[in-house]
Design a protein around this motif. Structure first.
Motif, PDB file in Angstrom:
ATOM      1  N   THR A  80      33.943  40.018  31.333  1.00  0.00           N
ATOM      2  CA  THR A  80      34.470  40.431  32.425  1.00  0.00           C
ATOM      3  C   THR A  80      34.870  41.989  32.626  1.00  0.00           C
ATOM      4  O   THR A  80      34.480  42.271  33.918  1.00  0.00           O
ATOM      5  CB  THR A  80      35.127  38.841  33.469  1.00  0.00           C
ATOM      6  OG1 THR A  80      34.638  37.930  33.045  1.00  0.00           O
ATOM      7  CG2 THR A  80      35.446  39.483  34.277  1.00  0.00           C
ATOM      8  N   ALA A  81      35.541  42.342  31.601  1.00  0.00           N
ATOM      9  CA  ALA A  81      35.743  43.728  32.047  1.00  0.00           C
ATOM     10  C   ALA A  81      34.606  44.230  32.356  1.00  0.00           C
ATOM     11  O   ALA A  81      34.677  44.771  33.102  1.00  0.00           O
ATOM     12  CB  ALA A  81      36.890  43.329  30.978  1.00  0.00           C
ATOM     13  N   ALA A  82      34.179  44.122  30.663  1.00  0.00           N
ATOM     14  CA  ALA A  82      32.294  45.221  30.611  1.00  0.00           C
ATOM     15  C   ALA A  82      31.706  44.997  32.176  1.00  0.00           C
ATOM     16  O   ALA A  82      31.316  46.092  32.628  1.00  0.00           O
ATOM     17  CB  ALA A  82      32.047  44.899  29.662  1.00  0.00           C
ATOM     18  N   ALA A 125      31.682  50.101  38.686  1.00  0.00           N
ATOM     19  CA  ALA A 125      32.076  50.895  39.124  1.00  0.00           C
ATOM     20  C   ALA A 125      31.365  51.696  38.488  1.00  0.00           C
ATOM     21  O   ALA A 125      32.140  53.787  39.242  1.00  0.00           O
ATOM     22  CB  ALA A 125      33.929  51.088  37.737  1.00  0.00           C
ATOM     23  N   GLY A 126      31.179  52.248  37.660  1.00  0.00           N
ATOM     24  CA  GLY A 126      30.292  53.203  37.296  1.00  0.00           C
ATOM     25  C   GLY A 126      28.821  53.012  37.916  1.00  0.00           C
ATOM     26  O   GLY A 126      28.379  54.998  38.233  1.00  0.00           O
ATOM     27  N   ASP A 127      28.777  52.966  38.977  1.00  0.00           N
ATOM     28  CA  ASP A 127      27.692  53.064  39.908  1.00  0.00           C
ATOM     29  C   ASP A 127      28.466  52.863  41.030  1.00  0.00           C
ATOM     30  O   ASP A 127      27.625  52.499  42.365  1.00  0.00           O
ATOM     31  CB  ASP A 127      26.788  51.967  39.727  1.00  0.00           C
ATOM     32  CG  ASP A 127      25.222  52.448  40.758  1.00  0.00           C
ATOM     33  OD1 ASP A 127      24.958  53.353  40.274  1.00  0.00           O
ATOM     34  OD2 ASP A 127      24.399  51.551  40.608  1.00  0.00           O
ATOM     35  N   SER A 128      29.664  53.427  41.434  1.00  0.00           N
ATOM     36  CA  SER A 128      30.719  53.215  42.888  1.00  0.00           C
ATOM     37  C   SER A 128      30.465  52.248  43.583  1.00  0.00           C
ATOM     38  O   SER A 128      31.115  52.433  44.414  1.00  0.00           O
ATOM     39  CB  SER A 128      28.923  54.470  43.778  1.00  0.00           C
ATOM     40  OG  SER A 128      29.307  55.648  43.419  1.00  0.00           O
ATOM     41  N   TRP A 129      30.992  51.054  43.047  1.00  0.00           N
ATOM     42  CA  TRP A 129      31.843  49.565  43.326  1.00  0.00           C
ATOM     43  C   TRP A 129      32.462  49.681  43.370  1.00  0.00           C
ATOM     44  O   TRP A 129      33.223  50.423  42.168  1.00  0.00           O
ATOM     45  CB  TRP A 129      30.681  48.717  42.584  1.00  0.00           C
ATOM     46  CG  TRP A 129      29.230  48.213  42.637  1.00  0.00           C
ATOM     47  CD1 TRP A 129      28.204  48.657  42.135  1.00  0.00           C
ATOM     48  CD2 TRP A 129      28.392  47.466  44.086  1.00  0.00           C
ATOM     49  NE1 TRP A 129      27.019  48.982  42.910  1.00  0.00           N
ATOM     50  CE2 TRP A 129      27.349  47.396  43.702  1.00  0.00           C
ATOM     51  CE3 TRP A 129      29.119  46.923  44.837  1.00  0.00           C
ATOM     52  CZ2 TRP A 129      26.661  47.027  44.940  1.00  0.00           C
ATOM     53  CZ3 TRP A 129      28.072  46.691  46.039  1.00  0.00           C
ATOM     54  CH2 TRP A 129      26.553  46.562  46.226  1.00  0.00           C
ATOM     55  N   GLU A 130      33.663  49.163  44.167  1.00  0.00           N
ATOM     56  CA  GLU A 130      34.618  49.692  44.032  1.00  0.00           C
ATOM     57  C   GLU A 130      35.463  48.512  44.442  1.00  0.00           C
ATOM     58  O   GLU A 130      34.745  47.019  44.668  1.00  0.00           O
ATOM     59  CB  GLU A 130      35.188  50.705  45.938  1.00  0.00           C
ATOM     60  CG  GLU A 130      35.478  51.676  45.738  1.00  0.00           C
ATOM     61  CD  GLU A 130      35.379  52.453  46.344  1.00  0.00           C
ATOM     62  OE1 GLU A 130      36.215  52.082  47.212  1.00  0.00           O
ATOM     63  OE2 GLU A 130      35.380  53.956  46.268  1.00  0.00           O
ATOM     64  N   GLN A 158      26.127  40.292  31.991  1.00  0.00           N
ATOM     65  CA  GLN A 158      27.749  40.939  31.610  1.00  0.00           C
ATOM     66  C   GLN A 158      29.033  39.660  31.841  1.00  0.00           C
ATOM     67  O   GLN A 158      29.314  39.138  30.685  1.00  0.00           O
ATOM     68  CB  GLN A 158      28.124  41.976  31.496  1.00  0.00           C
ATOM     69  CG  GLN A 158      27.063  43.043  30.413  1.00  0.00           C
ATOM     70  CD  GLN A 158      27.824  44.758  31.501  1.00  0.00           C
ATOM     71  OE1 GLN A 158      27.677  45.042  32.374  1.00  0.00           O
ATOM     72  NE2 GLN A 158      27.722  45.317  30.246  1.00  0.00           N
ATOM     73  N   ALA A 159      28.728  39.065  32.856  1.00  0.00           N
ATOM     74  CA  ALA A 159      29.963  38.721  33.737  1.00  0.00           C
ATOM     75  C   ALA A 159      29.266  36.580  33.608  1.00  0.00           C
ATOM     76  O   ALA A 159      30.139  36.237  33.693  1.00  0.00           O
ATOM     77  CB  ALA A 159      30.064  38.240  34.869  1.00  0.00           C
TER      78      ALA A 159
END
Length: 611
Positions: A431-433, A439-444, A387-388
């Motif tokens: 990039t936002a996607a 983030a949906g998999d616990s990445w901060e 995606q990026a």
């Protein structure tokens, strides 16, 4: 309909018993059709083509694709949507001496040139056509020399059972008809083919030629590419003019694969050492002089036959001109009538009076390391990376305006399963996607914008060939910047041999690789290898959906096979095992000669017409 370019479609060219498509005419506006080119292995490279749209063609002037003489279809008979090099892709580029004029290096404009040729405006039955070679081919044995320039010369004197015009159906060459099942293919030889000594070609001659190529002692790089390395049985029936190949296991695209192997006449097989310096084939030309490192002269056989439109040149001289600047100068002066030019050197070519066809000069993809210890073993990470990456931006950064977007595992010029585009299965750019996916998999994401999980940053290593050139360096740098914007740190890892890093179990997460395989069945061999315990092996692909689809596809033929292979490719993209990037092109230019190209980017000899 109004023509928008000077592209003019004409009648098919028939050379004796063969029919081939004729391309565009020269003009200041000449339309360049994007055609194919070379293949490669896990360490190789290859192509590009597009069919002109109807708006680009004068009404009534663009014929349907040419086909072999009409034949009755049976349920198991393939009218053959063809492909190029069944896989010559895989073994060829690895041993290619391809010297396309493309580097822009300086050089003496008279080197390897010969006197300036007169520009022909009328057909000339006595014409000599001078063709540029990128490098000296070395030994001329068509069974053991798989280099680009070696193949180019071989096609002047030898023929195969089929030919594969770029982006079109397979055409009969030595074969007039062929019938396919998942485990066999039977070719019926066309009447009238003769060897250069005038002797009629028999089915048993074809069998003997294939058996010579299949013998491991011959050392043919085509073994395992154009013909199976094991489990192959060949039978010939001279009375029926048939050659039958039977396989122990289902063999997809067998006609297209075997059909590309050049046939050597018995006189050449009697003393194979002679094949390095003389020709023994059924093709239009015979080698008359050879000056290694300088030039090779081929003379048209008087007994070969005639064409119904156009004139084959009486003599073809192939000159070794490895320098780009010299090649461009010779095209301008008339010292070369036909030459292949790649890269930015094409910007220096005056195309006003030249015929031109683009071919592929290599494909670029990103492959992911799927082994359990790699960061990219996580599907979420692969999805975010895909995606990026703005693939259009990568192409723009890496190329000089001569590349094409790559939308599938096949070249845009393939003639097998034409038109399949599975790029919609890839994650869309954003990039936002990409950040949302992580983030949906616990990445901060911290104040520095970097993605972390349980305190560990998301860092991946991007492996690439260190001598791949400025274009690839620009591409991987752009990818590094785009992933940084999504919080992913990329460590660029150039290596003298990326394949050795992979196969030795080295540390990597992504690899830029110029691998090309024109047939989906060849990709299956690359992408379904089992990883040995504790050892390295390609990408450690464990995509069960892909492997199931491959198993289904191997037992099918025709359009059913294409649909099954398309499903297999979708499975690769759904799982983000690979991301296609771009397809480089090179261009064949000619003056006073028109020509057509096969899906391997080679000139179809009998399409070469003077005037």
């Amino acid at each position: 309909m109004t023509a928008t370019t000077s592209l003019t479609a004409t009648r098919a060219i028939r050379a004796g018993r063969r029919v081939f498509p004729y391309r565009a005419q020269a003009g200041p506006d000449v339309a360049i059709a994007h055609h194919p080119a070379e293949l490669a292995t896990v360490v190789g490279s290859a192509i590009g083509w597009r069919e002109p749209t109807l708006s680009e063609v004068p009404a009534g002037e663009f014929p349907p694709p040419c086909h072999p003489r009409p034949r009755t279809e049976t349920p198991m008979r393939k009218h053959l949507i063809l492909t190029l090099a069944a896989g010559v892709a895989l073994a060829l580029a690895a041993c290619s001496n391809d010297g396309d004029a493309g580097s822009g290096d300086s050089g003496d404009a008279s080197a390897g040139a010969g006197s300036a040729a007169t520009v022909r405006t009328e057909p000339d039955a006595n014409a000599t056509v001078v063709v540029g070679l990128g490098a000296d081919p070395g030994g001329l044995n068509p069974v053991t020399n798989a280099t680009t320039d070696g193949r180019a010369l071989a096609l002047l004197a030898y023929e195969s059972l089929l030919t594969l015009p770029a982006g079109m159906d397979a055409q009969g060459m030595l074969a007039s008809d062929w019938e396919v099942t998942p485990t066999s293919v039977e070719f019926t030889l066309a009447a009238g083919a003769t060897c250069s000594n005038g002797r009629a070609l028999k089915a048993s001659d074809v069998q003997a030629s294939f058996e010579y190529a299949a013998n491991p002692e011959t050392g043919s790089p085509y073994l395992g590419v154009y013909l199976p390395a094991a489990g192959l049985t060949i039978e010939a029936n001279d009375a029926a003019r048939t050659v039958t190949f039977t396989f122990e296991e289902p063999f997809s695209f067998s006609a297209e694969t075997l059909g590309q192997m050049l046939v050597v006449c018995p006189e050449g097989l009697a003393d194979p050492t002679a094949l390095d310096s003389a020709t023994f084939g059924t093709g239009p030309y015979q080698l008359t002089t050879a000056n290694a490192g300088s030039d090779y002269t081929y003379t048209l056989r008087e007994d070969y036959g005639t064409t119904t439109t156009g004139i084959l040149p009486a003599t073809v001289v192939a000159k070794v001109v490895p320098d780009a600047a010299t090649t461009v100068s010779l095209l301008a002066s008339g010292g070369l009538d036909i030459a292949r030019v790649a890269g930015a050197a094409r910007d220096q070519v005056d195309t006003a009076s030249l015929f031109a066809i683009d071919i592929s000069a290599g494909q670029s993809r990103l492959f992911f390391n799927l082994s359990k210890n790699a960061e990219t073993a996580d599907l979420v990470v692969r999805q975010a990376i895909a995606q990026a990456i703005d693939r259009d931006a990568v192409v723009a950064a890496a190329t000089d305006g001569h590349a094409l977007p790559l939308t599938s595992m096949a070249s845009s010029t393939t003639s097998v399963c034409v038109g399949y585009d599975n790029s919609a299965s890839l994650p869309s750019y954003g990039t936002a996607a990409a950040k949302e996916t992580l983030a949906g998999d616990s990445w901060e994401f911290g104040d520095d914008g970097l993605a972390t999980k349980w305190g560990d940053p998301l860092t991946v290593k991007l492996l690439y060939q260190e001598d791949a050139g400025a274009a690839v360096t620009a591409a991987v740098t752009t990818i590094q910047q785009e992933l940084a914007a999504a919080g992913i740190t990329v460590e660029l890892t150039p290596a003298p041999s990326y394949s050795e890093v992979i196969l030795d179990g080295g540390d990597w997460d992504l690899v830029w690789a110029p691998i090309t395989a024109e047939l989906p069945s060849v990709w299956a061999g690359i992408l379904t290898a089992k990883a040995p315990a504790g050892g390295g092996d390609w990408i450690y692909n464990a995509n069960e959906a892909y492997q199931t689809a491959v198993t289904d596809a191997q037992g099918l033929t025709g359009e059913e096979a294409c649909q099954a292979w398309s499903s297999a490719e979708q499975a690769l993209f759904d799982d983000v095992d690979v991301v296609p990037l771009w397809e480089d092109t090179a261009t064949w230019y000619s003056r006073g000669v028109t020509l057509a190209v096969d899906s391997n980017g080679q000139i179809i000899t009998v399409s070469m017409q003077v005037g």
